[in-house]
Design a protein around this motif. Structure first.
Motif, PDB file in Angstrom:
ATOM      1  N   ARG A  12       0.760  -1.185  -0.231  1.00 17.33           N
ATOM      2  CA  ARG A  12       0.053  -0.048  -0.166  1.00 17.33           C
ATOM      3  C   ARG A  12       0.974   1.316   0.040  1.00 17.33           C
ATOM      4  NH1 ARG A  12      -3.273   1.032   4.125  1.00 17.33           N
ATOM      5  NH2 ARG A  12      -4.839   2.439   2.867  1.00 17.33           N
ATOM      6  N   TRP A  13       1.883   1.164   0.698  1.00 18.37           N
ATOM      7  CA  TRP A  13       2.743   2.402   0.872  1.00 18.37           C
ATOM      8  C   TRP A  13       3.485   2.417  -0.592  1.00 18.37           C
ATOM      9  CZ3 TRP A  13       8.360   2.358  -0.238  1.00 18.37           C
ATOM     10  CH2 TRP A  13       8.729   3.539  -0.013  1.00 18.37           C
ATOM     11  N   ALA A  14       4.256   1.454  -1.019  1.00 17.89           N
ATOM     12  CA  ALA A  14       4.633   1.485  -2.331  1.00 17.89           C
ATOM     13  C   ALA A  14       3.865   1.895  -3.491  1.00 17.89           C
ATOM     14  CB  ALA A  14       5.332   0.166  -2.887  1.00 17.89           C
ATOM     15  N   GLY A  15       2.565   1.706  -3.646  1.00 16.91           N
ATOM     16  CA  GLY A  15       1.597   2.004  -4.358  1.00 16.91           C
ATOM     17  C   GLY A  15       1.378   3.461  -4.377  1.00 16.91           C
ATOM     18  N   ALA A  16       1.154   4.148  -3.137  1.00 17.20           N
ATOM     19  CA  ALA A  16       0.960   5.523  -3.115  1.00 17.20           C
ATOM     20  C   ALA A  16       2.326   6.305  -3.337  1.00 17.20           C
ATOM     21  CB  ALA A  16       0.309   5.701  -1.634  1.00 17.20           C
ATOM     22  N   TYR A  17       3.310   5.707  -3.053  1.00 13.53           N
ATOM     23  CA  TYR A  17       4.505   6.575  -3.306  1.00 13.53           C
ATOM     24  C   TYR A  17       5.010   6.864  -4.670  1.00 13.53           C
ATOM     25  CZ  TYR A  17       9.489   7.663  -3.519  1.00 13.53           C
ATOM     26  OH  TYR A  17      10.701   8.324  -3.639  1.00 13.53           O
ATOM     27  N   HIS A  18       4.658   5.335  -5.545  1.00 14.32           N
ATOM     28  CA  HIS A  18       4.938   5.457  -6.818  1.00 14.32           C
ATOM     29  C   HIS A  18       3.958   6.234  -7.950  1.00 14.32           C
ATOM     30  CE1 HIS A  18       8.477   2.984  -6.737  1.00 14.32           C
ATOM     31  NE2 HIS A  18       7.772   2.155  -6.136  1.00 14.32           N
ATOM     32  N   GLN A  19       2.925   6.274  -7.138  1.00 14.16           N
ATOM     33  CA  GLN A  19       1.737   7.037  -7.917  1.00 14.16           C
ATOM     34  C   GLN A  19       2.513   8.669  -7.704  1.00 14.16           C
ATOM     35  OE1 GLN A  19      -2.142   7.905  -5.907  1.00 14.16           O
ATOM     36  NE2 GLN A  19      -2.992   7.327  -8.086  1.00 14.16           N
ATOM     37  N   GLY A  20       2.777   8.966  -6.668  1.00 14.67           N
ATOM     38  CA  GLY A  20       3.368  10.251  -6.435  1.00 14.67           C
ATOM     39  C   GLY A  20       4.470  10.544  -7.417  1.00 14.67           C
ATOM     40  N   VAL A  21       5.537   9.798  -7.567  1.00 17.61           N
ATOM     41  CA  VAL A  21       6.453   9.794  -8.514  1.00 17.61           C
ATOM     42  C   VAL A  21       5.860   9.926  -9.881  1.00 17.61           C
ATOM     43  CG1 VAL A  21       8.382   8.708  -9.597  1.00 17.61           C
ATOM     44  CG2 VAL A  21       8.081   8.547  -7.057  1.00 17.61           C
ATOM     45  N   ALA A  22       4.972   9.262 -10.361  1.00 17.01           N
ATOM     46  CA  ALA A  22       4.403   9.377 -11.610  1.00 17.01           C
ATOM     47  C   ALA A  22       3.938  10.638 -11.866  1.00 17.01           C
ATOM     48  CB  ALA A  22       3.449   8.254 -11.946  1.00 17.01           C
ATOM     49  N   PHE A  23       3.109  11.296 -10.805  1.00 16.12           N
ATOM     50  CA  PHE A  23       2.527  12.528 -10.958  1.00 16.12           C
ATOM     51  C   PHE A  23       3.782  13.651 -11.045  1.00 16.12           C
ATOM     52  CE2 PHE A  23      -1.585  11.113  -9.480  1.00 16.12           C
ATOM     53  CZ  PHE A  23      -2.488  11.580 -10.453  1.00 16.12           C
ATOM     54  N   PHE A  24       4.685  13.309 -10.135  1.00 16.57           N
ATOM     55  CA  PHE A  24       5.959  14.416 -10.227  1.00 16.57           C
ATOM     56  C   PHE A  24       6.550  14.269 -11.422  1.00 16.57           C
ATOM     57  CE2 PHE A  24      10.176  15.788  -9.092  1.00 16.57           C
ATOM     58  CZ  PHE A  24       9.925  16.933  -8.380  1.00 16.57           C
ATOM     59  N   SER A  25       6.689  13.211 -12.225  1.00 15.22           N
ATOM     60  CA  SER A  25       7.587  13.057 -13.344  1.00 15.22           C
ATOM     61  C   SER A  25       6.868  13.857 -14.354  1.00 15.22           C
ATOM     62  CB  SER A  25       7.863  11.484 -13.654  1.00 15.22           C
ATOM     63  OG  SER A  25       8.620  11.018 -12.863  1.00 15.22           O
ATOM     64  N   ALA A  26       5.377  13.885 -14.153  1.00 18.25           N
ATOM     65  CA  ALA A  26       4.688  14.296 -15.198  1.00 18.25           C
ATOM     66  C   ALA A  26       4.360  15.897 -15.010  1.00 18.25           C
ATOM     67  CB  ALA A  26       3.243  13.724 -15.345  1.00 18.25           C
ATOM     68  N   GLY A  27       5.197  16.417 -14.103  1.00 18.33           N
ATOM     69  CA  GLY A  27       5.028  17.893 -13.754  1.00 18.33           C
ATOM     70  C   GLY A  27       3.818  18.267 -12.998  1.00 18.33           C
ATOM     71  N   SER A  33       2.050  15.959  -4.542  1.00 17.05           N
ATOM     72  CA  SER A  33       2.200  16.079  -3.030  1.00 17.05           C
ATOM     73  C   SER A  33       1.124  15.306  -2.432  1.00 17.05           C
ATOM     74  CB  SER A  33       2.173  17.485  -2.685  1.00 17.05           C
ATOM     75  OG  SER A  33       2.339  17.622  -1.449  1.00 17.05           O
ATOM     76  N   LEU A  34       0.129  15.245  -2.966  1.00 16.43           N
ATOM     77  CA  LEU A  34      -1.104  14.371  -2.377  1.00 16.43           C
ATOM     78  C   LEU A  34      -0.534  12.848  -2.382  1.00 16.43           C
ATOM     79  CD1 LEU A  34      -4.267  16.197  -3.971  1.00 16.43           C
ATOM     80  CD2 LEU A  34      -3.242  16.325  -1.638  1.00 16.43           C
ATOM     81  N   GLY A  35      -0.172  12.443  -3.389  1.00 21.67           N
ATOM     82  CA  GLY A  35       0.395  11.017  -3.142  1.00 21.67           C
ATOM     83  C   GLY A  35       1.328  10.610  -2.607  1.00 21.67           C
ATOM     84  N   PHE A  36       2.378  11.744  -2.017  1.00 22.71           N
ATOM     85  CA  PHE A  36       3.511  11.628  -1.278  1.00 22.71           C
ATOM     86  C   PHE A  36       2.916  11.695   0.234  1.00 22.71           C
ATOM     87  CE2 PHE A  36       6.468  12.969  -4.708  1.00 22.71           C
ATOM     88  CZ  PHE A  36       6.606  11.638  -4.985  1.00 22.71           C
ATOM     89  N   GLU A  37       1.834  12.551   0.448  1.00 19.27           N
ATOM     90  CA  GLU A  37       1.269  12.567   1.633  1.00 19.27           C
ATOM     91  C   GLU A  37       0.454  11.054   2.309  1.00 19.27           C
ATOM     92  OE1 GLU A  37      -1.863  15.525   4.168  1.00 19.27           O
ATOM     93  OE2 GLU A  37      -1.490  15.691   1.980  1.00 19.27           O
ATOM     94  N   GLU A  38       0.072  10.625   1.135  1.00 12.89           N
ATOM     95  CA  GLU A  38      -0.864   9.432   1.306  1.00 12.89           C
ATOM     96  C   GLU A  38       0.089   8.359   1.664  1.00 12.89           C
ATOM     97  OE1 GLU A  38      -3.642   6.393   1.992  1.00 12.89           O
ATOM     98  OE2 GLU A  38      -3.981   8.648   1.740  1.00 12.89           O
ATOM     99  N   ALA A  39       1.373   8.248   1.105  1.00  8.18           N
ATOM    100  CA  ALA A  39       2.277   7.457   1.243  1.00  8.18           C
ATOM    101  C   ALA A  39       2.932   7.450   2.663  1.00  8.18           C
ATOM    102  CB  ALA A  39       3.479   7.465   0.227  1.00  8.18           C
ATOM    103  N   ALA A  40       3.122   8.793   3.185  1.00  8.97           N
ATOM    104  CA  ALA A  40       3.628   8.977   4.365  1.00  8.97           C
ATOM    105  C   ALA A  40       2.808   8.267   5.276  1.00  8.97           C
ATOM    106  CB  ALA A  40       3.705  10.610   4.771  1.00  8.97           C
TER     107      ALA A  40
END
Length: 226
Positions: A12-27, A33-40
């Motif tokens: 569950r953590w990895a899924g939220a984190y990688h979603q955050g990375v995908a959004f960050f890479s897309a600009g 930030s919401l994805g990384f907050e969920e990962a935290a």
């Protein structure tokens, strides 16, 4: 069953984190930030939380919220979780803090954090340091050294993407203009043209507490006059 539960939590953590990375890479730093907050929130270990919070801070820095970014970076630094577990992230953290301090106009603190970054990197190439280093050279009236750094570290410049890449191009144009606006006219125009498309907040992040850069942007049609 206990193993399965913790494995599920890690997934569950990895899924939220990688979603955050995908959004960050897309600009899309806001969604990232919401994805990384969920990962935290889903973190099962201190290091997972530290990584997630560090990335939240980078998103907020990209969006121009330096105060919030520094709060998040400070939390990560105090935890000490990155030092042994994620040394690469531990090494580039000071450069991000230096960038935030620079944007706030605190040049002394920016210098101190860049020095800390060099100490952490040792013999390794600097990471994430080019933007604050070049900005400091420009702010302190040394555009020639800024251009020299940019020319000598093309690989680092090319590795930057999104907002940071556009901010670095703005600094190149600003430095060339400070050196010889007539002699570098074509290079300045080409550099400014390569900034496009500029997104809201891209350039104001640097100019908010930098009157000379603000004036340059107004002359070049990159900002509204106050």
């Amino acid at each position: 069953m206990l193993f399965a539960f913790f494995y599920w939590r890690i997934r569950r953590w990895a899924g939220a984190y990688h979603q955050g990375v995908a959004f960050f890479s897309a600009g899309d730093e806001q969604q990232a930030s919401l994805g990384f907050e969920e990962a935290a929130r889903r973190a099962t270990q201190g290091v997972q939380r530290a990584i997630s919070v560090a990335m939240m801070g980078q998103c907020q820095l990209s969006l121009g919220d330096t105060g919030r970014a520094l709060e998040l970076f400070g939390s990560v630094e105090r935890s000490g979780k990155l030092r042994g577990s994620v040394p690469a992230m531990h090494r580039w953290m000071p450069s991000l803090i230096a960038t935030a301090r620079l944007a706030q106009g605190d040049l002394a603190s920016a210098h101190a954090w860049l020095a800390e970054g060099r100490n952490r990197n040792g013999a390794l190439p600097p990471m994430y340091a080019l933007l604050p280093e070049v900005a400091l050279l420009c702010r302190e009236g040394n555009p020639a050294a800024a251009v020299t750094e940019l020319d000598a570290r093309v690989g680092e410049a090319d590795a930057l993407v999104g907002r940071d890449a556009r901010r670095l191009k703005l600094l190149r144009a600003f430095a060339l203009d400070a050196l010889d606006p007539a002699g570098h006219a074509s290079a300045i125009e080409a550099t400014l043209a390569s900034l496009q498309p500029v997104r809201p907040g891209d350039l104001e992040f640097l100019s908010a507490r930098w009157p000379e850069l603000q004036a340059f942007m107004e002359r070049r049609g990159l900002a509204r006059a106050a």
